[in-house]
Design an enzyme around this catalytic site. Structure first.
Site, short mmCIF file in Angstrom:
data_model
loop_
_atom_site.label_atom_id
_atom_site.label_comp_id
_atom_site.label_asym_id
_atom_site.label_seq_id
_atom_site.Cartn_x
_atom_site.Cartn_y
_atom_site.Cartn_z
CB ALA A 198 41.82 51.81 37.41
N GLY A 234 38.83 51.30 44.80
CA GLY A 234 37.94 50.77 45.82
C GLY A 234 36.53 51.30 45.68
CB ALA A 280 27.23 43.47 35.47
CB THR A 281 27.58 48.38 32.13
OG1 THR A 281 28.74 48.80 32.86
CG2 THR A 281 26.33 49.00 32.74
CB SER A 282 31.89 44.76 32.32
OG SER A 282 31.65 43.52 32.90
CG HIS A 315 33.44 42.66 40.71
ND1 HIS A 315 33.00 43.84 41.24
CD2 HIS A 315 34.65 42.92 40.17
CE1 HIS A 315 33.91 44.79 41.02
NE2 HIS A 315 34.91 44.25 40.36
NE ARG A 316 28.46 36.91 37.65
CZ ARG A 316 27.28 36.48 37.21
NH1 ARG A 316 26.76 35.40 37.70
NH2 ARG A 316 26.63 37.14 36.28
CB ALA A 317 33.68 35.46 44.92
CG ASP A 323 30.54 48.33 39.22
OD1 ASP A 323 31.24 49.14 38.59
OD2 ASP A 323 31.00 47.57 40.10
N1 GTP Z 1 29.27 41.01 33.04
C1 GTP Z 1 29.48 41.12 34.37
N2 GTP Z 1 30.30 42.09 34.82
C2 GTP Z 1 30.49 42.20 36.14
C3 GTP Z 1 29.85 41.35 37.08
N3 GTP Z 1 30.25 41.73 38.31
C4 GTP Z 1 31.08 42.76 38.16
N4 GTP Z 1 31.24 43.06 36.85
C5 GTP Z 1 32.02 44.14 36.24
O1 GTP Z 1 33.30 44.30 36.82
C6 GTP Z 1 33.70 45.67 36.63
C7 GTP Z 1 34.65 46.13 37.72
O2 GTP Z 1 35.84 45.42 37.61
P1 GTP Z 1 37.19 45.83 38.36
O3 GTP Z 1 38.28 45.78 37.36
O4 GTP Z 1 37.35 45.00 39.56
O5 GTP Z 1 36.94 47.34 38.86
P2 GTP Z 1 37.91 48.56 39.01
O6 GTP Z 1 37.11 49.75 38.55
O7 GTP Z 1 39.24 48.36 38.36
O8 GTP Z 1 38.24 48.61 40.55
P3 GTP Z 1 37.53 49.31 41.78
O9 GTP Z 1 37.78 50.77 41.66
O10 GTP Z 1 38.26 48.72 42.96
O11 GTP Z 1 36.09 48.95 41.73
C8 GTP Z 1 32.42 46.48 36.67
O12 GTP Z 1 32.44 47.44 35.65
C9 GTP Z 1 31.29 45.46 36.45
O13 GTP Z 1 30.51 45.77 35.33
C10 GTP Z 1 28.98 40.34 36.58
O14 GTP Z 1 28.39 39.56 37.33
N5 GTP Z 1 28.83 40.26 35.22
#
Ligand code: GTP
EC number: 2.7.1.156
Length: 180
Positions: free
Chosen positions: A24, A27, A47-49, A63-65, A95
């Protein structure tokens, strides 16, 4: 179909797949975006979240920005194989695999079938695919059964992709380590 990578050419299929692993906030997403944007746009961001609270909404906004012009975003929590097919020869960033797997587990889906479906879609990709995953197996054994299952499925998924992917990178503290 081939995509240009700063003078060299990168195939689709599994040879054109790049697996980016990390913890987490390691980067890994920014690194993966950098890999994709070396190829000419347009790029597809899968984007799978699932966004179900304000904190996640905030993370998504960041992320979008960060994503410049040239990105198309597809939000798909489970059924990503058709999205990969629809992208044709475009570079795609998935992602991330970890939230995809989480969604499948919580929805009671057949994980082995989903994994096979994803691998098949990757093999028939017309352009490069960069896939981000959290390395979740390094800590202590989780106490609850679902978390243990999740950890094991994530490990199996990463191994299956890494076996065939053209490139595998581990990101820690923002620094990429080339594994394959
Ligand atoms: N639904 C949706 N999810 C998004 C979008 N852009 C990014 N995400 C989600 O944001 C998640 C990443 O969030 P972070 O919490 O910043 O990632 P992280 O894994 O903690 O950090 P890093 O290791 O630095 O990437 C990804 O799993 C993407 O699916 C979007 O436009 N829509």
């Amino acid at each position: 179909m081939q995509a240009s990578d700063g003078g060299t050419h990168v195939a689709g299929g599994m040879a054109g797949a790049v697996l980016v692993l990390g913890g987490a906030r390691s980067g890994k997403s920014a690194f993966a975006e950098g890999v994709v944007t070396r190829w000419p746009p347009p790029w597809t961001y899968v984007a799978t979240s699932r966004v179900y609270d304000a904190e996640m909404r905030e993370r998504v906004a960041v992320h979008r920005a960060r994503r410049a012009q040239g990105w198309d975003t597809v939000e798909e929590a489970r059924d990503i194989a058709p999205v990969l097919d629809a992208a044709g020869g475009r570079p795609v960033l998935v992602d991330c695999l970890t939230l995809w797997l989480t969604n499948l587990l919580l929805d009671g889906c057949d994980i082995a079938a989903a994994r096979d479906g994803l691998l098949s879609a990757l093999r028939r990709r017309g352009g490069p695919t960069v896939l981000v995953g959290n390395e979740v197996g390094l800590g202590i054994v989780p106490e609850n059964a679902l978390a243990r299952r999740f950890r094991d499925e994530a490990g199996l998924l990463h191994q299956a992709i890494a076996r065939e992917a053209g490139r595998v990178v581990f990101v820690a503290a923002g620094l990429p380590m080339e594994m394959k």
